[in-house]
Structures are given as structure tokens and as C-alpha cells.
Scaffold this motif. Structure first.
Motif: not given
Length: 259
Positions: A107-110, A215-218
Motif C-alpha cells: 500500500s506504499y508503492i512510491v 506524494q502519491s498513494a493508492p
């Protein structure tokens, strides 16, 4: 040396020495001299000037890029004692391990991509003509120490339990923005460590001239999205079905905060 400072060298050999050390994280001084084919007297002279001007520092014969990014801050919250401090090269393995533990749920791909990058890179911190990369860490079980030269070190047993990472490409059109990731191990959440890390990272970004951090997150990472919203971040856009996690398509939530 502050990340906001422009890299300027008045001798080509000094530029070569700095670039070699910066790209390797930490190098033996004699090895660097031999690899770069600089005569011993000239090498010592150039290193002395680079140290004087804040570009390099030396510990036990090992050279590393010098980054003046503040001191350690100690906290005691709910009986949990922790330190927030600038990361150093020797933290690389601890940071990779912490990021992978936080990201292992997918759940924290970046952040996971950050771990992959630094795990395959010799240098943890970077500041060159192409990119800048800074880390601050939260540690427990050890003590920050002040070295005789004023730098901050790490005592044995200093466990990394959280991080904040900022990355900025050195491009004019993006010079006002930086990407941020932040995370804390599950067992240390709920004690304000993430908030202190985020504040330290944003303080660093503001002091180095960045105007916006993102930043980005699912969308499935509700904890991270809620954490950022609670700290004033806003959703800028949503990319539908951008990720595929566990066979399911998941939206990407793109968030940012103005400094």
C-alpha cells in the motif's frame, strides 16, 4: 553544505573528487586518489579546500559529502524515547529495511520504489547537478552524539523506526517542487513520530527554497491519506485504476501541500 547552495568548483580536479565521493556515499581517501589519478600532494590540497568550503568531510580516512542539515532532536512521548535527526550513509541498510517493512502490505508503492533505488545505489544522500535526495530518520535504542567537528553521528544499536525522504530533480521547471515519502514502523505508530518526521521534512524543504511538496498513494492506503489530510495536505487529482494490487485495480491519490 546546504542543499540550497549552488555547486561551484574553481578547479576541475576538485569537481571530480566531489562527484566521485558524492556518487559513492563514502570512499577511502587513498582509493579515491588512485582511481582519479591525482598526485598525492594535489589530492590532499584539493580535499583540504573541499572540506574548508563545506563540500566534504572526513572520518577515519573515509571521505563523504558533507551536508549541513541541522542537529538531532530528542523526544519522549508516552514513554517512548526517540530521536529525529539527519540521516547518514551508515543508515542506508536501516532505512531500506524500515521502508520495506512499511511497504510490505503493498500500500506504499512510491516508498517501495525509493527503497529499491537506494538499495541499488551506493550513496544514500545525493546533491549534484542532476538531483538532490535527503533523508531524516527516527531512531530508538541509541543516542545521538556530537563529534568533535560539530557533525552528528550514531551510536551502536541506533535502530531506524521511521523516515522522511525528499527527492528533487535539478530541473528549472521543477525546481520549486520536491517529492516526499514518510513512514513509521507499525509498532511505533501513535506516538507522534510520523508528525515530527513530516514537520522536519517540510522544514527542510522550505529552508531549501521548495514551494510545494507532493506524494502519491493508492486509495486503499486510507491511513496515509488521512494522516496527510490531518496535516493540511490536499488531494490534487485522482488517477483511476492506476495500480493493480492483489489482482484488483486501485486508484492513485495525488496529494500536495504548499509551503
Amino acid at each position: 553544505m546546504k542543499f540550497s547552495e549552488t555547486l561551484e568548483f574553481d578547479h576541475e580536479d576538485r569537481k571530480r573528487i566531489y562527484e566521485y565521493v558524492e556518487s559513492h556515499g563514502e570512499v577511502d581517501a587513498d582509493e579515491a586518489r588512485d582511481v582519479l589519478h591525482v598526485d598525492p600532494g594535489g589530492f590532499r590540497h584539493h580535499v583540504a579546500i573541499l572540506k574548508r568550503d563545506g563540500y566534504l568531510e572526513e572520518h577515519d580516512g573515509m571521505l563523504r559529502a558533507s551536508f549541513d542539515e541541522g542537529t538531532a532532536e530528542e523526544y519522549d512521548v508516552d514513554g517512548i524515547e526517540f530521536t529525529i535527526r539527519p540521516a547518514r550513509q551508515e543508515d542506508l541498510a536501516g532505512i531500506v529495511g524500515a521502508i520495506r517493512r512499511v511497504a510490505e502490505q503493498g500500500s506504499y508503492i512510491v516508498a517501495e520504489s525509493v527503497a529499491d533505488e537506494i538499495d541499488h545505489d551506493e550513496a544514500l544522500l545525493r546533491h549534484n547537478e542532476i538531483e538532490s535526495r535527503m533523508f531524516f530518520v527516527a531512531t530508538v535504542g541509541g543516542e545521538a552524539r556530537g563529534d568533535s567537528d560539530g557533525s552528528t553521528g550514531v551510536r551502536p544499536g541506533d535502530e531506524v523506526v521511521g523516515w522522511v525522504h525528499l527527492y528533487a530533480p535539478e530541473l528549472d521547471k521543477l525546481a520549486h517542487t520536491a517529492e516526499l515519502t514518510v513512514g513509521v514502523l507499525d509498532e511505533y505508530q501513535g506516538h507522534g513520530i510520523g508528525s515530527h518526521l513530516l514537520a522536519r521534512g517540510l522544514e527542510w524543504a522550505g529552508s531549501n527554497g521548495y514551494e510545494k511538496v507532493y506524494q502519491s498513494a493508492p486509495s486503499t492506503n486510507e491511513y496515509a491519506i488521512g494522516f496527510l489530510k490531518d496535516h493540511g495536505w490536499e488531494t490534487e487529482a485522482v488517477r483511476e485504476d492506476h495500480y493493480k494490487i492483489g489482482g484488483e485495480y486501485v486508484d492513485e491519490v495525488m496529494m500536495a501541500v504548499e509551503l
